[in-house]
Design a protein around this motif. Sequence first.
Motif, PDB file in Angstrom:
ATOM      1  N   LYS A 125       2.759  43.149 -53.033  1.00  0.00           N
ATOM      2  CA  LYS A 125       2.446  42.850 -51.643  1.00  0.00           C
ATOM      3  C   LYS A 125       3.168  43.750 -50.652  1.00  0.00           C
ATOM      4  CE  LYS A 125       1.446  37.961 -52.534  1.00  0.00           C
ATOM      5  NZ  LYS A 125       1.770  36.553 -52.197  1.00  0.00           N
ATOM      6  N   VAL A 126       4.136  44.515 -51.110  1.00  0.00           N
ATOM      7  CA  VAL A 126       4.867  45.385 -50.202  1.00  0.00           C
ATOM      8  C   VAL A 126       5.277  46.643 -50.954  1.00  0.00           C
ATOM      9  CG1 VAL A 126       7.049  44.210 -50.692  1.00  0.00           C
ATOM     10  CG2 VAL A 126       6.811  45.539 -48.581  1.00  0.00           C
ATOM     11  N   SER A 127       5.155  47.789 -50.289  1.00  0.00           N
ATOM     12  CA  SER A 127       5.444  49.069 -50.936  1.00  0.00           C
ATOM     13  C   SER A 127       6.938  49.383 -50.882  1.00  0.00           C
ATOM     14  CB  SER A 127       4.671  50.184 -50.235  1.00  0.00           C
ATOM     15  OG  SER A 127       5.144  50.345 -48.905  1.00  0.00           O
ATOM     16  N   PRO A 128       7.415  50.248 -51.779  1.00  0.00           N
ATOM     17  CA  PRO A 128       8.831  50.642 -51.760  1.00  0.00           C
ATOM     18  C   PRO A 128       9.252  51.281 -50.439  1.00  0.00           C
ATOM     19  CG  PRO A 128       7.837  51.234 -53.852  1.00  0.00           C
ATOM     20  CD  PRO A 128       6.716  50.780 -52.977  1.00  0.00           C
ATOM     21  N   SER A 129       8.374  52.092 -49.846  1.00  0.00           N
ATOM     22  CA  SER A 129       8.743  52.750 -48.586  1.00  0.00           C
ATOM     23  C   SER A 129       8.935  51.724 -47.470  1.00  0.00           C
ATOM     24  CB  SER A 129       7.666  53.758 -48.194  1.00  0.00           C
ATOM     25  OG  SER A 129       6.403  53.116 -48.031  1.00  0.00           O
ATOM     26  N   ARG A 130       8.091  50.705 -47.466  1.00  0.00           N
ATOM     27  CA  ARG A 130       8.235  49.687 -46.424  1.00  0.00           C
ATOM     28  C   ARG A 130       9.512  48.860 -46.650  1.00  0.00           C
ATOM     29  NH1 ARG A 130       3.341  45.978 -43.999  1.00  0.00           N
ATOM     30  NH2 ARG A 130       4.543  45.047 -42.285  1.00  0.00           N
ATOM     31  N   LEU A 131       9.869  48.654 -47.924  1.00  0.00           N
ATOM     32  CA  LEU A 131      11.116  47.946 -48.212  1.00  0.00           C
ATOM     33  C   LEU A 131      12.319  48.763 -47.746  1.00  0.00           C
ATOM     34  CD1 LEU A 131      10.480  46.406 -51.762  1.00  0.00           C
ATOM     35  CD2 LEU A 131      10.547  45.230 -49.557  1.00  0.00           C
ATOM     36  N   LYS A 132      12.261  50.073 -47.933  1.00  0.00           N
ATOM     37  CA  LYS A 132      13.359  50.910 -47.446  1.00  0.00           C
ATOM     38  C   LYS A 132      13.484  50.800 -45.928  1.00  0.00           C
ATOM     39  CE  LYS A 132      13.677  54.410 -51.086  1.00  0.00           C
ATOM     40  NZ  LYS A 132      15.121  54.179 -51.343  1.00  0.00           N
ATOM     41  N   ASP A 133      12.361  50.649 -45.251  1.00  0.00           N
ATOM     42  CA  ASP A 133      12.390  50.532 -43.794  1.00  0.00           C
ATOM     43  C   ASP A 133      13.122  49.266 -43.345  1.00  0.00           C
ATOM     44  OD1 ASP A 133      11.024  52.891 -43.529  1.00  0.00           O
ATOM     45  OD2 ASP A 133       9.044  51.946 -43.337  1.00  0.00           O
ATOM     46  N   THR A 134      13.113  48.222 -44.173  1.00  0.00           N
ATOM     47  CA  THR A 134      13.821  46.992 -43.784  1.00  0.00           C
ATOM     48  C   THR A 134      15.326  47.225 -43.658  1.00  0.00           C
ATOM     49  OG1 THR A 134      14.048  46.287 -46.099  1.00  0.00           O
ATOM     50  CG2 THR A 134      12.089  45.543 -44.906  1.00  0.00           C
ATOM     51  N   GLY A 135      15.824  48.291 -44.288  1.00  0.00           N
ATOM     52  CA  GLY A 135      17.245  48.592 -44.167  1.00  0.00           C
ATOM     53  C   GLY A 135      17.629  49.126 -42.804  1.00  0.00           C
ATOM     54  N   ARG A 136      16.624  49.407 -41.946  1.00  0.00           N
ATOM     55  CA  ARG A 136      16.901  49.915 -40.603  1.00  0.00           C
ATOM     56  C   ARG A 136      16.640  48.860 -39.527  1.00  0.00           C
ATOM     57  NH1 ARG A 136      14.931  54.553 -43.309  1.00  0.00           N
ATOM     58  NH2 ARG A 136      12.743  54.019 -42.893  1.00  0.00           N
ATOM     59  N   LEU A 137      16.483  47.608 -39.955  1.00  0.00           N
ATOM     60  CA  LEU A 137      16.276  46.537 -38.984  1.00  0.00           C
ATOM     61  C   LEU A 137      17.536  46.316 -38.159  1.00  0.00           C
ATOM     62  CD1 LEU A 137      14.416  43.922 -41.223  1.00  0.00           C
ATOM     63  CD2 LEU A 137      13.404  45.324 -39.391  1.00  0.00           C
ATOM     64  N   ALA A 138      17.372  45.750 -36.978  1.00  0.00           N
ATOM     65  CA  ALA A 138      18.511  45.442 -36.115  1.00  0.00           C
ATOM     66  C   ALA A 138      19.432  44.445 -36.817  1.00  0.00           C
ATOM     67  CB  ALA A 138      18.020  44.870 -34.788  1.00  0.00           C
TER      68      ALA A 138
END
Length: 808
Positions: free
Chosen positions: A72-85
Amino acid sequence: MSRRGSGALGRVVRSGVRRRRVQTLVIALATMMAVASAVVAGSLMVAADAPFDRAFAQQRGAHITAQYDPAKVSPSRLKDTGRLAGVTASAGPFPATTIKPVDSNGGHLPAVILVGRSTPQADVDELDLKSGRWPSASGEVVLAASFSGPFIKLGTTVKSSDAADGQPLTVVGFAVSASSTAEAWTTPAQASALASKASPLTSQMLYRFDSAGTKEQLVAGKEKLAAAVPSGALSGTESWLDTKRAADEGAAPTIPFLIAYGALGIVMSVIIVASVVSGAVGTGLRRIGILKAIGFTPREIVRAHVAQALIPAGAGIALGVVLGNLLAMPLLSSAESVYGTASLSVAWWVDLVVPAVALLVVAIAALVPALRAGRLRTVEAIAVGRAPRTGRGQWAHRALGRLPLPRPVTYGLASPFARPVRALAMVLAVAFGTVAATFAWGLTDSLNEVGEARDPEDRAAVTAIIGGPVADSGPPRPEGNGTESPSARAVSGPRPQSNDTETSPVDPAQVRTAIEAQSGTASYYGKTQADTTVAGVSGRVRVSLYQGDARAASYAMIAGHWITGPGQVVVPSRLLEKTDSEIGDTLRVTVSEHTVTLRIVGESFDTSGERLEIHADLADFPLVEPGVFLIDLKPGVAAAGYADALGAVVQPLGGDVVVNSSSQGENTILILKAMAALLTLMLVFVAGLGVLNSVVLDTRERVHDLGVCKALGMSPRQTVGLVLASVAGLGALGGLIGVPVGFALHGFVLPVMGRAVGTALPPSVLEVFDVPELVLLGSGGVMIAVLGALLPAGWAARVRTATALRTE
């Protein structure tokens, strides 16, 4: 100002150190061991202070461990969660799944989270590789360090499951994750290959937040993560606060143990150093008088004798710091295994504070007798240095001389009364050594009893599981460090096979018949576990229900008795506290929507961890059937062979038979016993050095008297008897003091260790001493004193009469 310059003072210091070579060596050796003991004791006390918090900070532990559905979620999008506020660091995604490994003997290990990582290093959760290496190819695995023990070592091969297609995995290393993000690690490709329909592949992400100190802050962080990915992609999270609570509870029982030994070591070190140095300076009174006679001032004399003490003591302190660090390494390594934390080391400030305090103790211990001697008149100092004060101890010689013992023995027994301060120091040294030995003896026996009182299911050699091989999906992480037992995974009624096909329910009566017909069966009982609700207790409670002769399933009882039939329930200490109940009260228990009222008949010694567990008879819940049968074997019967033979009958019925694996809790007990033995040997050795120093000083002081005795016909054997008798009485007194104190220390520390995990202790764990043992431990005081006196006694026996008479 003296007419003699600093050069003369330096020569006095150097000659004093060289002239008393034996005494100098003893001071250096005793100081070295005392400082080493203090370094070890201080290090253990530091290690006992918030071990999880230090390891978590060192490894940059994960505040939230999140599992995502890779479909349901790609690895690249998961990496993006590491840049959340609010996210300060992240690691992943790592492929993760669950496996239920089987050891080489067929024993089932706990279900473990297996994560694929290319390296132990990461911005979050940097793993501490304790031994071995990181997996570099398929078929290799690193396990959590808590698995390391006699049954699982580097090079051991385990299977990923007990299914026919279970893959062999070679253990190539052991690692520690302070965050407990997984219990096993392998290559990313291997982790993906081990996923199955029963244990699907997930993507693990690790996060650190700028604010994560409360449950509310972590909930807010979880909501941010869920909002950043498609709906349903976030399948689960684990909070570091839950991991911290579990780790703190696991470490809590050992903290009183380490603090007790640490306090003993530090106090004994101070006593030994002070007695050794003050005794050495005190024996130089005659020389002090001579120095005053030739023109040295009191200030110069004080400086000279303090320096004479500081030189060998300083060398001993330096060596002691090095030796203490070397001795602390294996003990801290053991503490790591007990705490499940990252690498522990001697704190830098311990290596600074201990020698500084030791130098201060040496200086004060040397200064006090030197100042006293500096104030003495020249003639008085010479006279006092030659012999004890006139009349001191004469009453003891007269009183003991009336005993029907050889004169050398009574002479030796009365000798300590001539030097009461030195005798007191010797008694204290022996007493502390005896305290350590008594405490260690009792602790070892208590730990043996705790091992015997562990979950009775761990004691069963073989488990017959109704419903076939266990293949449930997504099991929760096992609680604590113990091995997950088969019945903890077994449920009543039909179970899915490993090929995910449904099977018909297994008739427990057929399994019972097969067990009874199997040669080698000694006894067995049926058991199942379920989640239940208990009136007055919030949250889930686990109930264990027993069928048949449940005596073999009996826990160690703190009070009351084990269940003997329907209508009874046994509960742990924490449940009694939560419900404000006591033995004889009733408890309303609901299992599978069936509620019964049971009478509390016993308080169990429960080491299962944070979760509450109660025990009742299966007959009280007629809709429930046993999930497993726990089997004890006759002596000499091999568990693996028995399991194969019984499995040939049970497996066609839809069940399975497994050999139980040794509990990881046994590793902790072995580690604590090893730590207790090493610490006790060290403290007893320090006590023996204190005795050695006192006897060396006393023998050197009385060598002229010994020469007179030899001239009057005393044989070498009688001389040895005299010297040993001079310490035997003090050793006996030290033993008489040390044994009750050690007994009381054991009685104080053990309940504290129990309360740290929320349970009282049964009498079998607390009442481990018997009269012969206490007598033997009391005689240990005499043994410590005699062993410490053997070397100077041998020297006194060998010295020639003329040499002794000429000695001043």
